[in-house]
Design a protein around this motif. Structure first.
Motif, PDB file in Angstrom:
ATOM      1  N   ALA A 111      52.209 109.260 114.322  1.00  0.00           N
ATOM      2  CA  ALA A 111      53.898 109.615 114.841  1.00  0.00           C
ATOM      3  C   ALA A 111      54.775 108.036 115.113  1.00  0.00           C
ATOM      4  O   ALA A 111      53.226 107.520 115.782  1.00  0.00           O
ATOM      5  N   ASP A 112      55.369 108.290 114.710  1.00  0.00           N
ATOM      6  CA  ASP A 112      55.883 106.500 115.785  1.00  0.00           C
ATOM      7  C   ASP A 112      55.076 105.815 116.984  1.00  0.00           C
ATOM      8  O   ASP A 112      54.869 104.815 117.028  1.00  0.00           O
ATOM      9  N   PHE A 113      55.089 107.121 118.040  1.00  0.00           N
ATOM     10  CA  PHE A 113      55.138 106.907 119.417  1.00  0.00           C
ATOM     11  C   PHE A 113      53.362 106.746 120.050  1.00  0.00           C
ATOM     12  O   PHE A 113      53.504 105.786 120.684  1.00  0.00           O
ATOM     13  N   ALA A 114      52.675 107.409 118.507  1.00  0.00           N
ATOM     14  CA  ALA A 114      51.282 107.477 118.466  1.00  0.00           C
ATOM     15  C   ALA A 114      51.112 105.857 117.755  1.00  0.00           C
ATOM     16  O   ALA A 114      50.118 104.588 118.820  1.00  0.00           O
ATOM     17  N   ARG A 115      51.450 106.077 117.391  1.00  0.00           N
ATOM     18  CA  ARG A 115      51.316 104.616 116.678  1.00  0.00           C
ATOM     19  C   ARG A 115      51.695 103.087 117.127  1.00  0.00           C
ATOM     20  O   ARG A 115      50.850 102.130 117.746  1.00  0.00           O
ATOM     21  N   TYR A 116      52.632 103.338 118.173  1.00  0.00           N
ATOM     22  CA  TYR A 116      53.311 102.241 119.299  1.00  0.00           C
ATOM     23  C   TYR A 116      51.851 102.328 120.919  1.00  0.00           C
ATOM     24  O   TYR A 116      51.414 100.480 120.439  1.00  0.00           O
ATOM     25  N   CYS A 117      51.914 103.314 121.047  1.00  0.00           N
ATOM     26  CA  CYS A 117      50.797 103.787 121.555  1.00  0.00           C
ATOM     27  C   CYS A 117      49.178 102.780 121.452  1.00  0.00           C
ATOM     28  O   CYS A 117      48.713 102.019 122.118  1.00  0.00           O
ATOM     29  N   CYS A 118      49.210 103.492 120.089  1.00  0.00           N
ATOM     30  CA  CYS A 118      47.343 103.330 119.829  1.00  0.00           C
ATOM     31  C   CYS A 118      47.438 101.561 119.762  1.00  0.00           C
ATOM     32  O   CYS A 118      45.856 101.155 120.240  1.00  0.00           O
ATOM     33  N   ALA A 119      47.986 100.641 119.427  1.00  0.00           N
ATOM     34  CA  ALA A 119      48.571  99.585 118.986  1.00  0.00           C
ATOM     35  C   ALA A 119      47.965  98.403 120.001  1.00  0.00           C
ATOM     36  O   ALA A 119      47.776  97.219 119.628  1.00  0.00           O
ATOM     37  N   ARG A 120      48.310  98.587 121.572  1.00  0.00           N
ATOM     38  CA  ARG A 120      48.603  98.595 122.600  1.00  0.00           C
ATOM     39  C   ARG A 120      47.520  99.199 123.533  1.00  0.00           C
ATOM     40  O   ARG A 120      46.723  98.508 124.855  1.00  0.00           O
ATOM     41  N   SER A 121      46.403  99.540 122.599  1.00  0.00           N
ATOM     42  CA  SER A 121      45.481 100.388 123.727  1.00  0.00           C
ATOM     43  C   SER A 121      44.188 100.853 122.822  1.00  0.00           C
ATOM     44  O   SER A 121      44.123 100.248 122.308  1.00  0.00           O
ATOM     45  N   ALA A 122      43.417 100.938 123.679  1.00  0.00           N
ATOM     46  CA  ALA A 122      41.805 101.039 123.477  1.00  0.00           C
ATOM     47  C   ALA A 122      41.817 102.487 122.758  1.00  0.00           C
ATOM     48  O   ALA A 122      40.301 103.383 123.194  1.00  0.00           O
ATOM     49  N   CYS A 123      42.173 102.499 121.760  1.00  0.00           N
ATOM     50  CA  CYS A 123      41.949 103.498 120.873  1.00  0.00           C
ATOM     51  C   CYS A 123      41.179 103.506 119.600  1.00  0.00           C
ATOM     52  O   CYS A 123      40.278 103.150 119.355  1.00  0.00           O
ATOM     53  N   SER A 124      39.756 104.514 119.835  1.00  0.00           N
ATOM     54  CA  SER A 124      39.207 104.330 119.088  1.00  0.00           C
ATOM     55  C   SER A 124      39.240 103.845 117.614  1.00  0.00           C
ATOM     56  O   SER A 124      38.235 103.221 116.883  1.00  0.00           O
ATOM     57  N   HIS A 125      40.208 104.326 116.757  1.00  0.00           N
ATOM     58  CA  HIS A 125      39.879 103.888 115.230  1.00  0.00           C
ATOM     59  C   HIS A 125      40.940 102.345 115.416  1.00  0.00           C
ATOM     60  O   HIS A 125      41.283 102.260 114.516  1.00  0.00           O
ATOM     61  N   ALA A 126      41.507 101.975 116.909  1.00  0.00           N
ATOM     62  CA  ALA A 126      42.242 100.821 116.293  1.00  0.00           C
ATOM     63  C   ALA A 126      41.090  99.152 116.972  1.00  0.00           C
ATOM     64  O   ALA A 126      41.024  98.803 118.232  1.00  0.00           O
ATOM     65  N   GLY A 127      40.266  99.148 115.522  1.00  0.00           N
ATOM     66  CA  GLY A 127      39.126  97.941 116.206  1.00  0.00           C
ATOM     67  C   GLY A 127      39.460  96.920 116.150  1.00  0.00           C
ATOM     68  O   GLY A 127      39.165  95.978 116.928  1.00  0.00           O
ATOM     69  N   ASP A 128      40.974  96.623 115.296  1.00  0.00           N
ATOM     70  CA  ASP A 128      41.710  95.616 115.116  1.00  0.00           C
ATOM     71  C   ASP A 128      42.988  95.841 115.834  1.00  0.00           C
ATOM     72  O   ASP A 128      43.756  95.093 115.341  1.00  0.00           O
ATOM     73  N   GLY A 129      43.281  96.552 116.897  1.00  0.00           N
ATOM     74  CA  GLY A 129      44.124  97.051 118.122  1.00  0.00           C
ATOM     75  C   GLY A 129      45.414  97.835 117.330  1.00  0.00           C
ATOM     76  O   GLY A 129      46.638  98.023 117.030  1.00  0.00           O
ATOM     77  N   LEU A 130      45.104  97.864 115.845  1.00  0.00           N
ATOM     78  CA  LEU A 130      45.314  98.903 115.261  1.00  0.00           C
ATOM     79  C   LEU A 130      44.735  99.616 114.676  1.00  0.00           C
ATOM     80  O   LEU A 130      43.441 100.155 115.111  1.00  0.00           O
ATOM     81  N   CYS A 131      46.061 101.289 114.672  1.00  0.00           N
ATOM     82  CA  CYS A 131      45.056 102.624 114.628  1.00  0.00           C
ATOM     83  C   CYS A 131      44.941 102.810 112.590  1.00  0.00           C
ATOM     84  O   CYS A 131      44.968 101.545 111.906  1.00  0.00           O
ATOM     85  N   SER A 132      43.646 104.022 112.571  1.00  0.00           N
ATOM     86  CA  SER A 132      43.776 104.093 111.329  1.00  0.00           C
ATOM     87  C   SER A 132      44.797 104.158 110.523  1.00  0.00           C
ATOM     88  O   SER A 132      46.450 104.953 110.706  1.00  0.00           O
ATOM     89  N   GLY A 133      44.816 104.017 108.838  1.00  0.00           N
ATOM     90  CA  GLY A 133      45.503 103.823 107.987  1.00  0.00           C
ATOM     91  C   GLY A 133      46.952 103.243 108.878  1.00  0.00           C
ATOM     92  O   GLY A 133      48.393 102.705 108.023  1.00  0.00           O
TER      93      GLY A 133
END
Ligand code: SF4
Length: 220
Positions: free
Chosen positions: A190-212
Motif C-alpha cells: 500500500a502506498d502509505f505503508a511503502r512511504y512509512c517503510c522507506a523512512r523507518s526501521a522496517c525489517s524488510h528495509a535493509g537498504d531503506g526500502l520495503c520488499s518488492g
C-alpha cells in the motif's frame, strides 16, 4: 503564546533542532529512569529473535519463506503454528493476535495490549509523568519504549519515520506467516505503508526500502 503553554513543570519532551525534524539531532527534556533488568532482558531477547527470524535480510530468510509457504498450505500445520505462536507471544507480550505485528516500533512491546488506545505510531499526548492517561497505575508504553531505546543509546529509533497502519483483514491470523509471506504491513503493497517503510526501521528495509520496492519508488 503563553496561553498555549500549559505543559506540566519538569515534563518530559523530545524535540528536534533545525529545519528538518527527521534528520535534526534530537534533544530530550528530561533524563529517563533506567529500565528494570527484567525489562532490558525482555527487550534484548525479542530484538535478537527479530533480527534472526523476522528480518528479510537474514541469511535464513529464504528458508523461513519456503517453510512458511509449506505450513500455510496445510490447515493442520497452520493451526498448529498459530497455536504455538499464540502461546509464546501471550507469555512474552500478552499478544492480542492482531496478525500484523508491530512490536519493533515500540521497542519490542505489544502496542495492542500495552496501550489501551492501541496506538502504534506514537504517544497519544495524554500521559502525565510517564503514566498512562487511561490507567494511571501503568507506565505509558511509549515512555517505556523510550527507556528501552535509551538504555542502548538508540533513542533515534523513535523518530525514524512513521509507522504504517495495521491491516485489519489479518486479525486473528498468524503474524509469523503474514510476515514471511509478505502479507503484513511491511510488504510495501500500500502506498502509505511503502512511504512509512522507506523512512523507518522496517525489517524488510535493509537498504531503506520495503520488499518488492525499487529505488525512487516512493509514495508521492
Ligand atoms: S501480533 Fe499484534 S497483538 Fe500480537 S504482539 Fe504483535 S502487535 Fe501485539
Amino acid at each position: 503564546m503563553g496561553d498555549f503553554s500549559y505543559h506540566p513543570a519538569n515534563g518530559f519532551y523530545v524535540f528536534g533542532s533545525g529545519d528538518d525534524s527527521r534528520t535534526a539531532s534530537v534533544n530530550y527534556g528530561q533524563k529517563p529512569v533506567k529500565p528494570h533488568l527484567s525489562d532490558r532482558l525482555h527487550f534484548h531477547l525479542l530484538e535478537l529473535a527479530h533480527r534472526f527470524f523476522f528480518n528479510s535480510d537474514a541469511s535464513l530468510a529464504p528458508v523461513y519463506r519456503a517453510l512458511s509457504r509449506w505450513i500455510d498450505a496445510s490447515v493442520f500445520a497452520r493451526t498448529l503454528l498459530h497455536l504455538f505462536e499464540n502461546v509464546g507471544k501471550q507469555i512474552l507480550l500478552r499478544c492480542r493476535q492482531c496478525g500484523d505485528c508491530a512490536i519493533q516500533y515500540v521497542a519490542f512491546q505489544c502496542p495492542e495490549s500495552g496501550c489501551p488506545k492501541h496506538i502504534r505510531n506514537g504517544a497519544c499526548g495524554g500521559s502525565r509523568n510517564g503514566r498512562c492517561e487511561v490507567y494511571p497505575d501503568r507506565w505509558c508504553i511509549w515512555y517505556r519504549a523510550y527507556q528501552r531505546w535509551a538504555s542502548v543509546h538508540r533513542t533515534d529509533e523513535m523518530i525514524r519515520g512513521c509507522v504504517p497502519p495495521r491491516k485489519w483483514e489479518l486479525d486473528h491470523s498468524s503474524s509469523w506467516l503474514n510476515f514471511h509471506l509478505g502479507r503484513d504491513h511491511q510488504n510495501g503493497s500500500a502506498d502509505f505503508a511503502r512511504y512509512c517503510c522507506a523512512r523507518s526501521a522496517c525489517s524488510h528495509a535493509g537498504d531503506g526500502l520495503c520488499s518488492g520496492q525499487k529505488q525512487g519508488e516512493l509514495f508521492t
